[in-house]
Design an enzyme around this catalytic site. Structure first.
Site, PDB file in Angstrom:
ATOM      1  N   GLY A   9       0.842  -1.193   0.000  1.00  0.00           N
ATOM      2  CA  GLY A   9       0.000   0.000   0.000  1.00  0.00           C
ATOM      3  C   GLY A   9       0.873   1.236   0.000  1.00  0.00           C
ATOM      4  N   CYS A  10       0.380   2.311   0.574  1.00  0.00           N
ATOM      5  CA  CYS A  10       1.139   3.564   0.626  1.00  0.00           C
ATOM      6  C   CYS A  10       2.507   3.316   1.253  1.00  0.00           C
ATOM      7  CB  CYS A  10       0.363   4.611   1.427  1.00  0.00           C
ATOM      8  SG  CYS A  10       1.284   6.152   1.657  1.00  0.00           S
ATOM      9  N   PHE A  11       3.553   3.700   0.543  1.00  0.00           N
ATOM     10  CA  PHE A  11       4.903   3.354   1.006  1.00  0.00           C
ATOM     11  C   PHE A  11       5.383   4.140   2.217  1.00  0.00           C
ATOM     12  CE2 PHE A  11       6.730   5.637  -3.065  1.00  0.00           C
ATOM     13  CZ  PHE A  11       6.243   6.865  -2.645  1.00  0.00           C
ATOM     14  N   TRP A  12       4.716   5.220   2.578  1.00  0.00           N
ATOM     15  CA  TRP A  12       5.148   5.998   3.747  1.00  0.00           C
ATOM     16  C   TRP A  12       5.102   5.152   5.020  1.00  0.00           C
ATOM     17  CZ3 TRP A  12       1.445  10.677   2.694  1.00  0.00           C
ATOM     18  CH2 TRP A  12       1.909  11.399   1.585  1.00  0.00           C
ATOM     19  N   GLU A  53       4.073   1.065  -5.383  1.00  0.00           N
ATOM     20  CA  GLU A  53       4.809   1.822  -4.368  1.00  0.00           C
ATOM     21  C   GLU A  53       5.479   0.779  -3.480  1.00  0.00           C
ATOM     22  OE1 GLU A  53       2.845   4.811  -2.085  1.00  0.00           O
ATOM     23  OE2 GLU A  53       1.873   5.706  -3.832  1.00  0.00           O
TER      24      GLU A  53
END
EC number: 1.8.4.11
Length: 157
Positions: A9-12, A53
């Site tokens: 998912g969102c790489f952050w 991502e």
């Protein structure tokens, strides 16, 4: 030192979570296994580039094994959700394990098989060799360290 590339998912949040694991030496976010060269964040969000991502993880296998690292990774994703993690939807948010060393494939597949036993739905996390990788823009690197109140779909506390 070993490398593995993980998409969740969102790489952050993925990067922040993985960076806290003992034995992980360094992390970097980027875009992997897509169809174009030198993509930008805007490209992967708005064009059909098919990049994921990802978080590139360098780890010390004397401290943490690939099996142990994957066990931790599985806890932060829904491996049965296709192209969606949390509120993030799109092929760039798919889950995946992209290996650099072919010798890692057996361990990855064993880990996925073992996890499948605890799910009635099919696990859709892709397992593929790393075909290409581009480092994401600097503002994405260590994003949640720089922006502690930034968006994250992963429970980090």
């Amino acid at each position: 030192m070993k490398k593995i590339v993980l998409a969740g998912g969102c790489f952050w949040g993925v990067e922040e979570f993985l960076s806290r694991i003992n034995g992980v030496v360094s992390t970097e976010v980027g875009y992997a296994n897509g169809r174009t060269e030198n993509p930008t964040y805007e490209d992967i969000c708005t064009k059909n580039t098919y990049f994921a991502e990802v978080c590139l993880v360098n780890y010390d296998e004397n401290i943490i094994s690939l099996k142990e690292l994957l066990a931790k990774f599985w806890t932060i994703i829904d491996p049965t959700s296709l192209n969606k993690q949390g509120n993030d939807v799109g092929s760039q948010y798919r889950t995946g394990i992209y290996y650099v060393e072919p010798s890692d494939l057996e361990e990855i597949l064993n880990s996925k098989e073992e996890l499948q036993k605890s799910y009635s739905k099919k696990i859709v996390t892709e397992v593929k060799p790393l075909e290409n990788y581009y480092k994401a823009e600097e503002y994405h690197q260590k994003y949640l360290k720089k922006n502690p109140n930034g968006y994250c779909h992963i429970k980090l506390d």
